[in-house]
Scaffold this motif. Structure first.
Motif, PDB file in Angstrom:
ATOM      1  N   VAL A 240       0.831  -1.200   0.000  1.00 38.60           N
ATOM      2  CA  VAL A 240       0.000   0.000   0.000  1.00 38.60           C
ATOM      3  C   VAL A 240       0.866   1.250   0.000  1.00 38.60           C
ATOM      4  N   VAL A 241       0.486   2.198  -0.817  1.00 37.89           N
ATOM      5  CA  VAL A 241       1.120   3.515  -0.767  1.00 37.89           C
ATOM      6  C   VAL A 241       0.017   4.498  -0.410  1.00 37.89           C
TER       7      VAL A 241
ATOM      8  N   ILE B 298       6.551   5.470  -2.112  1.00 32.97           N
ATOM      9  CA  ILE B 298       6.140   4.361  -2.976  1.00 32.97           C
ATOM     10  C   ILE B 298       7.084   3.175  -2.794  1.00 32.97           C
TER      11      ILE B 298
ATOM     12  N   CYS C 211       8.757   2.332  -0.258  1.00 33.65           N
ATOM     13  CA  CYS C 211       8.467   1.673   1.022  1.00 33.65           C
ATOM     14  C   CYS C 211       7.243   0.765   0.909  1.00 33.65           C
ATOM     15  N   GLY C 212       6.290   1.180   0.090  1.00 33.99           N
ATOM     16  CA  GLY C 212       5.050   0.417   0.004  1.00 33.99           C
ATOM     17  C   GLY C 212       5.151  -0.825  -0.861  1.00 33.99           C
TER      18      GLY C 212
END
Ligand SMILES: Nc1ncnc2c1ncn2[C@@H]1O[C@H](COP(=O)(O)OP(=O)(O)O)[C@@H](O)[C@H]1O
Ligand SMILES: [Mg+2]
Lengths: 384, 313
Positions: free
Chosen positions: B81-82, B146, B148-149
């Motif tokens: 998820v972002v 982004i 990270c997601g």
């Protein structure tokens, strides 16, 4: 693992502020300990005793002298030039014991022979007196039940062996004890402030709303996550505690390894766990980094004042101490004060200390429970 | 084709406000689904419900053919998820941030190392690995967000307005990245209020307004909803009234306006319209320049369906 790693990284990123903060706490801690110093500085040396024995040196009499010899320096009779009074005056000896003729026989025959003494009436003399009295008292008690001299001596010795050491060290180190107590009372503030400050600081990063959202939608179980976070924080608290214990050893010295010192250390350990869980609870509740300083002041300073961390609790008004009962610090500091008053440590004398310890553990459980409830509630973002 | 997500009759209320109202839709495996709607139309709420971050009042949500609950950790493992807001640690470097979020899914260090590199490459942050967030511009932060997601290589990716307030370079990079992810096999749900983006990258589109689906389908399907088919603008100097009347009578012409030497013609059907118009100009010796034709936009569709403009900024 990743949580611990990240925890450490954030901790390191904040190292400057944490070190500064700790340094300030240590400075005040040391200051506090030093000002509580008693001016008279007793050295922990054994008292010098002179024994003038008119009895035969055997049996009970011999045993008494051996016992005294173990815990004091037995002096030779001084040169004729000096009278015994002079020896006392010049502090060549602290205590003179006259064992009368037939002391042993009279004692065993329940004739209650008297031992005469002369004393410098100072601290070390009182130590010598205490030893003598202790021996005679123990002997008298056992003799009413054990007529046989050999068995009697055995019983006396096994009893004295256990308690003498403790008695000696505590009395020898009244000053160290005072130092210890004031250090550990102040540690209430240092540990509480340190835990709450650092743990809240780090948790506020972990629990920042958007980061928490990401954590919640990840495949990491929330219980695993919470446990990892708690363990990481525990490690920090543990290090903080060890640090303060080491500092106390540096400041107070070997006296920390006496039973009293060890009790204080254990008490502070339980309290550290309490501070840890409290900090964890507050950190879970709190989402604003800027509020941390205020919270630390309210909690650490507040409870330290109310519970007698800075000012002995006797000097505080009754109404204040009544409020203090709801704070864990109260039981921690009360325990410190109780430990100070205990002469001989055994199950009976530390009963009250144990009860307070259990109360602290109950506090820990309550904080853990509250944290769980709160963090469960926080999983639904509808209400934020 | 099999559905990655199935939503049935989803309703979510915030106290009195019905943020989403009886939403039903599905997302096919491997597609980019665009959730298009103005601010406050319920896009984020929909995503948060799908992820079980929000409790909802009614409806059912199935992801990978299983019911989604807060404890569906096996489903969560396959989701990335972002969020709309940037979710990163200020105290950690770009790389450490990705490491943390990837580490929530992937325990193995070596795998993670490789995945982090892939993510950094995807969003083009190679030069900024050691940077702290406060040293990054808004666009770069979004790219980090982004990375990270999606670093754990999820099969299903939610992106909630990842390009809001982003410079054009970062925007292009982000849109490219999303298409790359789809090409690698991910299913993507993309929310935005920029229709150009949706037109550019989405396979299917759902238009949301006030918590309701007002239209859905492929870009072409949606555009066929618009009654107009083509808009033509021409710059003509001093066009006489009589020619204007004649143009109105040309085949398929719906509306004609003439203002400031700008002639606008909307056609009901779109075939060879421009060539017929040019023939007409040539025959009558009318001088013209700058002639161009526009197909209807999603904005036109939205306008027709709701009577409002999609964009309100
Ligand atoms: N936590 C909340 N509490 C109350 N109302 C909310 C909350 N979050 C969103 N809303 C409302 O729900 C509606 C949908 O919001 P949102 O899903 O954020 O829209 P979008 O993402 O499309 O901009 C808006 O009217 C918004 O004001
Ligand atoms: Mg939104």
């Amino acid at each position: 693992m990743i949580i611990f790693k990240t925890f450490l990284k954030i901790l390191l990123k904040n190292k400057f502020i944490i070190i500064t903060y700790t340094a300030i706490l240590i400075f005040f801690g040391c200051f506090n300990t030093q000002t509580n110093d008693n001016t008279t500085n007793f050295s922990a040396t054994k008292p010098d005793i002179l024994i003038i024995n008119k009895d035969e040196n055997k049996g009970l009499t011999k045993d008494l002298i051996t016992y005294l010899n173990k815990n004091s320096n037995i002096k030779k009779i001084p040169d004729k030039k000096y009278s015994l009074d002079d020896a006392l005056f010049y502090r060549d000896v602290n205590y003179i014991i006259y064992i009368p003729k037939d002391f042993r026989e009279d004692f065993l025959a329940n004739k209650n022979p008297q031992i005469k003494i002369k004393s410098t009436k100072d601290y070390q003399a009182s130590l010598a007196e205490m030893m003598l009295k202790r021996y005679l008292k123990t002997a008298t008690i056992y003799h009413s039940e054990i007529p046989n001299e050999k068995d009697l001596l055995e019983s006396i010795n096994s009893t004295l062996k256990v308690s003498t050491q403790i008695q000696m060290t505590t009395k020898l180190n009244t000053n160290s004890l005072n130092k210890m107590i004031s250090y550990y009372n102040f540690a209430n503030y240092s540990i509480l402030a340190g835990c709450v400050y650092v743990i809240c600081l780090i948790l506020s990063s972990f629990k920042e709303k958007s980061i928490r959202k990401r954590t919640i939608i990840s495949s990491l179980k929330s219980s695993t996550y919470n446990l990892n976070l708690l363990l990481s924080n525990s490690l920090f608290a543990l290090i903080l505690w060890i640090f303060y214990v080491i500092l106390s050893i540096i400041l107070v010295g070997n006296a920390m390894f006496t039973p009293h010192g060890i009790l204080l250390i254990i008490n502070s350990f339980i309290f550290t766990l309490c501070a840890l869980t409290l900090a964890f609870f507050i950190g879970t509740l709190l989402s604003n980094k800027n509020a941390i300083n205020g919270i630390v002041n309210v909690i650490a300073l507040g409870s330290s004042f109310l519970c007698g961390s800075f000012v002995p609790i006797e000097y505080l008004p009754k109404s204040v101490t009544q409020i203090a009962h709801i704070l864990p610090s109260y039981y921690y500091i009360k325990n410190n004060e109780l430990i100070k008053k205990i002469e001989i440590i055994n199950l009976k004398t530390i009963n009250e200390v144990l009860i307070n310890g259990i109360i602290l553990i109950i506090f820990i459980l309550i904080f853990i429970l509250l944290t769980n409830i709160i963090s469960k509630k926080r999983r639904d973002f509808s209400y934020q | 084709m099999e559905n990655t997500i199935e939503v049935k009759n989803l309703t979510k209320k915030y106290k009195n406000l019905t943020a989403i109202n009886d939403l039903s839709f599905s997302v096919k495996k491997g597609e980019i689904l665009g959730l298009l709607g103005p601010n406050g139309s319920g896009k984020s709420t929909t995503i948060n419900c799908l992820l079980s971050l929000l409790s909802y009042d009614q409806g059912s949500i199935k992801i990978f053919n299983e019911e989604m609950t807060p404890d569906s950790y096996e489903i969560k493992r396959k989701i990335g998820v972002v969020f709309q807001e940037v979710a990163i640690f200020e105290e950690l470097t770009v790389k450490d941030n990705i490491d943390y979020f990837c580490g929530l899914y992937i325990k193995d260090k070596n795998t993670r190392k490789k995945y982090i590199e892939d993510a950094i490459k995807l969003v083009g942050l190679e030069k900024f690995k050691k940077f702290y967030p406060k040293q990054l511009s808004g666009g770069l932060l979004r790219r980090l967000n982004i990375a990270c997601g999606i670093a754990h290589k999820p099969k299903l990716i939610f992106l909630d307005e990842p390009t809001v307030a982003v410079d054009p370079q970062s925007r292009n990079n982000i849109l490219d990245g999303i298409q790359k992810l789809r090409n690698q096999g991910a299913t993507i749900i993309y929310t935005t209020h920029y229709m150009e983006e949706v037109e550019l990258i989405c396979d299917r589109i759902i238009i949301l307004d006030k918590g309701k689906i007002i239209a859905s389908g492929t870009l072409d399907e949606l555009k066929s909803l618009a009654t107009i088919e083509e808009k033509v603008s021409v710059e003509v100097q001093d066009l006489e009234e009589k020619y204007l009347e004649e143009i109105k009578k040309l085949k398929y012409v719906d509306l004609v306006t003439y203002q400031n030497n700008n002639l606008q013609i909307t056609y009901k059907k779109g075939q060879n319209n421009i060539s017929h118009l040019i023939d007409f100009f040539n025959k009558n010796k009318i001088a013209y320049n700058k002639i161009f034709s526009e197909r209807p936009t999603l904005n036109d569709v939205f306008l027709e369906l709701t009577g409002r403009e999609l964009r309100n900024e």
